[in-house]
Design an enzyme around this catalytic site. Structure first.
Site, PDB file in Angstrom:
ATOM      1  N   LYS A 164      50.380 -11.069  -0.671  1.00 27.91           N
ATOM      2  CA  LYS A 164      51.469 -10.717  -1.584  1.00 27.91           C
ATOM      3  C   LYS A 164      52.587 -10.012  -0.803  1.00 27.91           C
ATOM      4  CE  LYS A 164      52.117  -8.746  -6.203  1.00 27.91           C
ATOM      5  NZ  LYS A 164      52.847  -9.842  -6.811  1.00 27.91           N
TER       6      LYS A 164
HETATM    7  N1  PMP Z   1      51.077 -15.374  -8.911  1.00 24.44           N
HETATM    8  C1  PMP Z   1      52.129 -14.758  -8.354  1.00 24.44           C
HETATM    9  C2  PMP Z   1      52.931 -15.503  -7.362  1.00 24.44           C
HETATM   10  C3  PMP Z   1      52.458 -13.445  -8.721  1.00 24.44           C
HETATM   11  O1  PMP Z   1      53.498 -12.823  -8.169  1.00 24.44           O
HETATM   12  C4  PMP Z   1      51.676 -12.796  -9.696  1.00 24.44           C
HETATM   13  C5  PMP Z   1      52.034 -11.405 -10.149  1.00 24.44           C
HETATM   14  N2  PMP Z   1      51.506 -10.426  -9.318  1.00 24.44           N
HETATM   15  C6  PMP Z   1      50.581 -13.477 -10.232  1.00 24.44           C
HETATM   16  C7  PMP Z   1      50.314 -14.767  -9.819  1.00 24.44           C
HETATM   17  C8  PMP Z   1      49.674 -12.795 -11.199  1.00 24.44           C
HETATM   18  O2  PMP Z   1      48.914 -11.848 -10.516  1.00 24.44           O
HETATM   19  P1  PMP Z   1      48.356 -10.569 -11.250  1.00 24.44           P
HETATM   20  O3  PMP Z   1      47.593 -11.062 -12.410  1.00 24.44           O
HETATM   21  O4  PMP Z   1      47.477  -9.895 -10.263  1.00 24.44           O
HETATM   22  O5  PMP Z   1      49.534  -9.761 -11.649  1.00 24.44           O
END
Ligand code: PMP
Length: 313
Positions: A164
Site C-alpha cells: 500500500k
Molecule cells: N483496494 C485498494 C486499492 C484500496 O486502496 C483499499 C482501501 N484501503 C481497498 C482495496 C480496501 O482495503 P481495506 O478494506 O483494507 O480498506
C-alpha cells in the site's frame, strides 16, 4: 461526492510528538521523491452514541499490513504494532474526538532529493499520523454506475497491489478519471490476463445464485481488511456461502448483485456495469444485509467480534 471531510484536526502525530496540525511541514525539495515509496494506511474509528465510546476498527490488522508494506519497501522502522496502536489512541484522545474519524498513518524516507534518488535501504524515515472527521454515508438510495476501465491493473511484478504505497494509486487515479469523463461514477480494473481485480481504493464482490464471490488475494488486489470482514460476516453471521475465485469480466454483466467494499467506501452497491443493469438496478438483499451487519459491528452495536474494536476512551 467525496468520501473525505473538509475538516482538519487540531493535532497531528509526527515522529513521536503530538504537534499542531499547521506545524507539520516538509521541505518542498524532498516531496516528490520522498513520496515515491511512501507507505500508508487508511483506518476508521466509529462513534457509538449509546456507549459514548469511539471504537477503532481492526487497528492491529491495519498496522500489521502497514508493517508488511514497510518491509517490502525496505525501510528500517523502529516501532511495533503495539506502539503504533498506542500512538494512534493518544492522538485520537488529544483531538478529543467524539464522532466518526478517519485515520491516515504514513511513512516516507527523510532527506533531500539527491539523497532520496539513491534508493538506499535503511535510511531514516518520518512517520506521520493524521486524522480527520468523516460522516459515514449509508444512504440506501446511493448506488454507483461503473465501467470496466481501459486501464490495466498494476500487477505483482510491476507495482505490487499488495503493497500500500502512494505510487500504486496513480493506476487507479487514471482509471477513475477516465470513468468520470465518460459519465460513470467509478471504474473496475481488469488484470493483465483480463480478469476482474478491484476498483481504485476498494475491493469488489458479486452475488450469483445466492453465493458471495470475490477475487482471491492473488488477483492483483490489496489484501483488504474489509474484504476479510465481509467474508467473515457473510459466512458466520449471515450464513451465506463465500467463494474466493477468479472472476471473468462478463460475470459482472450477469451478476445478481455487485458491490465495492473498503474502509473508505464501506459497502457501496453497484447499479450498472457498462450501462448493463446489475439485477434490478437497486441495492440487492444480500448487499443490504451485509451493509447493515457491517455498520452494527464496526460501531459495536452488534457486540460480536470484540477483538476487532479498540476502544479509545
Ligand atoms: N483496494 C485498494 C486499492 C484500496 O486502496 C483499499 C482501501 N484501503 C481497498 C482495496 C480496501 O482495503 P481495506 O478494506 O483494507 O480498506
Amino acid at each position: 461526492m467525496s468520501i473525505y471531510s473538509d475538516e482538519i484536526a487540531k493535532y497531528i502525530w509526527r515522529n513521536g510528538e503530538i504537534i499542531p496540525w499547521e506545524k507539520a511541514t516538509v521541505h518542498v525539495n524532498s516531496v516528490g521523491h520522498a513520496s515515491v515509496a511512501g507507505v500508508f494506511e487508511g483506518i476508521k474509528a466509529y462513534w457509538n452514541d449509546e456507549e459514548e465510546q469511539l471504537y477503532v476498527f481492526r487497528l492491529v490488522d491495519h498496522y500489521r499490513r502497514f508493517l508488511a508494506s514497510i518491509k517490502m519497501v525496505r525501510f528500517s522502522f523502529p516501532y511495533s504494532i503495539e506502539e503504533l496502536a498506542s500512538f494512534t489512541l493518544d492522538l485520537l484522545r488529544a483531538n478529543e474526538y467524539r464522532r466518526d474519524v478517519y485515520i491516515r498513518p504514513y511513512i516516507f524516507q527523510k532527506g533531500i532529493v539527491r539523497e532520496l534518488l539513491q534508493a538506499e535501504p535503511g535510511k531514516p524515515v518520518e512517520l506521520i499520523i493524521d486524522t480527520w472527521p468523516f460522516t459515514s454515508y449509508q444512504d440506501p438510495e446511493r448506488v454507483l454506475h461503473v465501467c470496466v476501465s481501459s486501464w490495466t491493473r498494476i500487477s505483482d511484478n510491476v507495482l505490487p497491489p499488495r503493497l500500500k504505497c502512494f505510487s500504486n494509486y496513480h493506476n487507479g487515479r487514471l482509471a477513475a478519471m477516465e470513468a468520470k469523463v465518460s459519465g460513470y461514477d467509478w471504474p473496475i480494473l481488469l488484470d493483465d490476463r483480463g480478469k476482474v481485480t478491484e476498483g481504485p481504493g476498494a475491493c469488489l464482490a458479486m452475488v450469483r445464485d445466492g453465493k458471495l464471490i470475490t477475487p482471491p488475494i492473488t488477483s492483483s488486489i490489496l489484501e483488504s481488511i474489509t474484504r476479510d470482514t465481509v467474508i467473515r460476516i457473510a459466512r458466520e453471521v449471515l450464513n451465506i456461502p463465500v467463494e474466493e475465485r477468479i472472476i471473468d469480466r462478463t460475470e459482472l454483466y450477469i451478476a445478481d448483485e455487485l458491490f465495492f467494499l473498503g474502509t473508505g467506501w464501506e459497502i457501496m452497491p453497484v447499479a450498472s456495469v457498462d450501462r448493463l443493469p446489475v439485477g434490478n438496478g437497486k441495492t440487492g438483499p444480500i448487499t443490504q444485509a451485509i451493509r447493515e451487519a457491517y455498520q452494527r459491528i464496526v460501531r459495536g452495536i452488534d457486540k460480536r467480534y470484540p477483538e476487532w474494536r479498540t476502544p479509545v476512551w
